[in-house]
Scaffold this motif. Structure first.
Motif, short mmCIF file in Angstrom:
data_model
loop_
_atom_site.label_atom_id
_atom_site.label_comp_id
_atom_site.label_asym_id
_atom_site.label_seq_id
_atom_site.Cartn_x
_atom_site.Cartn_y
_atom_site.Cartn_z
N ARG B 67 3.82 18.02 3.82
CA ARG B 67 4.71 17.37 4.61
C ARG B 67 4.24 15.86 5.17
NH1 ARG B 67 8.45 22.01 7.47
NH2 ARG B 67 8.96 22.90 5.37
N LEU B 68 2.89 16.03 5.35
CA LEU B 68 2.08 14.87 5.99
C LEU B 68 2.15 13.63 4.52
CD1 LEU B 68 0.47 14.01 8.38
CD2 LEU B 68 -1.44 14.72 6.99
N THR B 69 1.73 14.13 3.79
CA THR B 69 1.53 13.05 2.52
C THR B 69 2.92 12.53 2.20
OG1 THR B 69 1.75 14.81 0.92
CG2 THR B 69 -0.25 14.37 1.41
N THR B 70 3.95 13.23 2.34
CA THR B 70 5.21 12.35 1.98
C THR B 70 5.67 11.53 3.30
OG1 THR B 70 6.70 14.07 2.92
CG2 THR B 70 6.29 14.38 0.57
N ALA B 71 5.14 12.02 4.37
CA ALA B 71 5.41 11.10 5.54
C ALA B 71 4.62 9.70 5.63
CB ALA B 71 5.07 11.78 6.95
N ILE B 72 3.02 10.01 5.31
CA ILE B 72 2.38 8.78 5.19
C ILE B 72 2.92 7.80 4.13
CG2 ILE B 72 0.15 8.24 4.54
CD1 ILE B 72 -0.88 10.83 6.01
N LYS B 73 3.34 8.46 2.87
CA LYS B 73 3.58 7.60 1.82
C LYS B 73 4.94 6.62 2.29
CE LYS B 73 1.23 9.97 -1.66
NZ LYS B 73 1.35 10.95 -2.77
N ARG B 74 5.85 7.44 2.83
CA ARG B 74 6.97 6.70 3.27
C ARG B 74 6.72 5.63 4.34
NH1 ARG B 74 11.01 11.70 4.17
NH2 ARG B 74 11.91 11.74 1.85
N ALA B 75 5.45 6.06 5.22
CA ALA B 75 5.36 4.94 6.25
C ALA B 75 4.44 3.84 5.65
CB ALA B 75 4.30 5.51 7.21
N ARG B 76 3.98 4.23 4.49
CA ARG B 76 3.38 3.05 3.87
C ARG B 76 4.28 1.98 2.97
NH1 ARG B 76 -1.47 6.46 0.47
NH2 ARG B 76 -2.93 6.42 1.91
N ASN B 77 5.38 2.82 2.77
CA ASN B 77 6.30 1.94 1.89
C ASN B 77 6.82 0.99 2.58
OD1 ASN B 77 8.39 1.30 0.11
ND2 ASN B 77 8.37 3.00 -0.79
N ILE B 78 7.26 1.49 4.04
CA ILE B 78 8.04 0.52 5.09
C ILE B 78 6.83 -0.15 5.76
CG2 ILE B 78 8.33 2.31 6.66
CD1 ILE B 78 10.90 -0.24 5.03
N ALA B 79 5.70 -0.48 5.39
CA ALA B 79 4.54 -1.26 5.84
C ALA B 79 4.33 -0.73 7.54
CB ALA B 79 5.10 -2.67 6.07
N LEU B 80 4.62 0.47 8.00
CA LEU B 80 4.14 1.02 9.18
C LEU B 80 2.61 1.31 9.17
CD1 LEU B 80 7.10 3.20 10.22
CD2 LEU B 80 6.50 1.20 11.15
N LEU B 81 2.31 1.72 7.88
CA LEU B 81 0.56 1.94 7.65
C LEU B 81 0.24 1.24 6.44
CD1 LEU B 81 0.65 5.77 8.01
CD2 LEU B 81 -0.17 4.31 9.67
N PRO B 82 -1.16 0.91 6.36
CA PRO B 82 -1.39 -0.07 5.40
C PRO B 82 -1.58 0.80 4.15
CG PRO B 82 -3.23 0.20 6.85
CD PRO B 82 -2.07 0.93 7.34
N PHE B 83 -1.61 0.17 2.76
CA PHE B 83 -1.75 0.94 1.76
C PHE B 83 -3.54 1.18 1.70
CE2 PHE B 83 2.28 0.17 0.21
CZ PHE B 83 2.67 1.24 -0.48
N SER B 84 -4.09 0.04 2.17
CA SER B 84 -5.56 -0.09 2.09
C SER B 84 -5.98 -0.91 2.94
CB SER B 84 -6.27 -0.26 0.41
OG SER B 84 -5.76 -1.68 0.35
N GLU B 85 -7.20 -0.63 3.54
CA GLU B 85 -7.51 -1.81 4.66
C GLU B 85 -9.02 -1.94 4.20
OE1 GLU B 85 -5.94 -1.47 9.06
OE2 GLU B 85 -7.00 0.22 8.51
N ALA B 86 -9.31 -3.22 4.34
CA ALA B 86 -10.78 -3.60 4.08
C ALA B 86 -11.85 -2.94 5.16
CB ALA B 86 -10.92 -5.32 4.34
#
Lengths: 136, 87
Positions: B67-86
């Motif tokens: 459930r966490l992975t889907t939550a994180i992926k959704r958050a990434r999609n809507i730019a609440l979290l980054p896909f990647s960070e330097a």
């Protein structure tokens, strides 16, 4: 009729009237298609996790609504055409989930935490070197 | 890496390190639903580079990790979290 949650990222530099205009437009669409707006949360201006269309900030709008399942794709294409919307996410909610969402008014700690600390003036103008790939 | 050092210790004599039993943090809080916009609860389960921390490290149970992975992926999609960070 199924219930959905759609999160929209609007352009950051909109005033309240424009935001209301967006909401109005969505309600219009929903009422045309037998749907209804259940709840609107304004998360406000936040820093984005990555650049979208060269902007670092966005105005978040969280909407709960019902919609005919066949019309969801039409709704999505409507979002796409609307130029004030940078990006969006539409999620189907089960009845149980919807109940929880309606109950929990203030889980918006997400908003508090990432609320931008610096003014957007400097970052918005610089040209993005890295283009963020977008699925939408 | 500790193991790649020159001193050879046979397997039988090597001390087995005892790890504390990891407990799933969501089970402990009795969370059934992980919401994608609740960033406070997602942030600690993301590495510095923005990767999802594996359940082996975090100790989450399989159900909550899913459930966490889907939550994180959704958050990434809507730019609440980054896909990647330097780094």
């Amino acid at each position: 009729m199924k219930s959905y949650q759609s999160v929209l990222i609007l352009k950051a530099d909109l005033d309240d009237a424009q935001v209301d205009q967006v909401i109005e437009k969505i309600t219009e669409f929903l009422s045309k298609n037998n749907g209804s707006l259940l709840k609107v949360d304004k998360w406000g201006k936040k820093r984005l996790g990555y650049r979208i269309k060269k902007s670092r900030f966005g105005y978040y709008l969280n909407i709960y609504h019902t919609c005919e399942s066949l019309k969801v794709s039409a709704l999505e294409s409507d979002y796409k055409l609307y130029d004030l919307i940078l990006k969006f996410l539409v999620i189907k909610l089960s009845d149980k989930e919807l109940e929880q969402e309606m109950k929990s008014d203030e889980i918006d700690n997400a908003v508090e935490e990432t609320k931008e600390k610096t003014p957007a003036t400097k970052s918005e103008s610089d040209n993005g070197v890295e283009e963020v790939k977008e699925k939408n | 890496m500790a193991r790649s050092g020159g001193n050879k210790i046979s397997k039988s004599t090597r001390k087995k390190t005892q790890f504390a039993q990891k407990i799933c943090r969501f089970c402990a809080d009795k969370v059934t639903r992980i919401v994608f916009y609740d960033i406070k609860s997602l942030k600690p389960l993301i590495s510095e580079r923005g990767k999802i921390v594996s359940s082996r490290i975090s100790g989450n149970c399989a159900m909550h990790q899913r459930r966490l992975t889907t939550a994180i992926k959704r958050a990434r999609n809507i730019a609440l979290l980054p896909f990647s960070e330097a780094s």
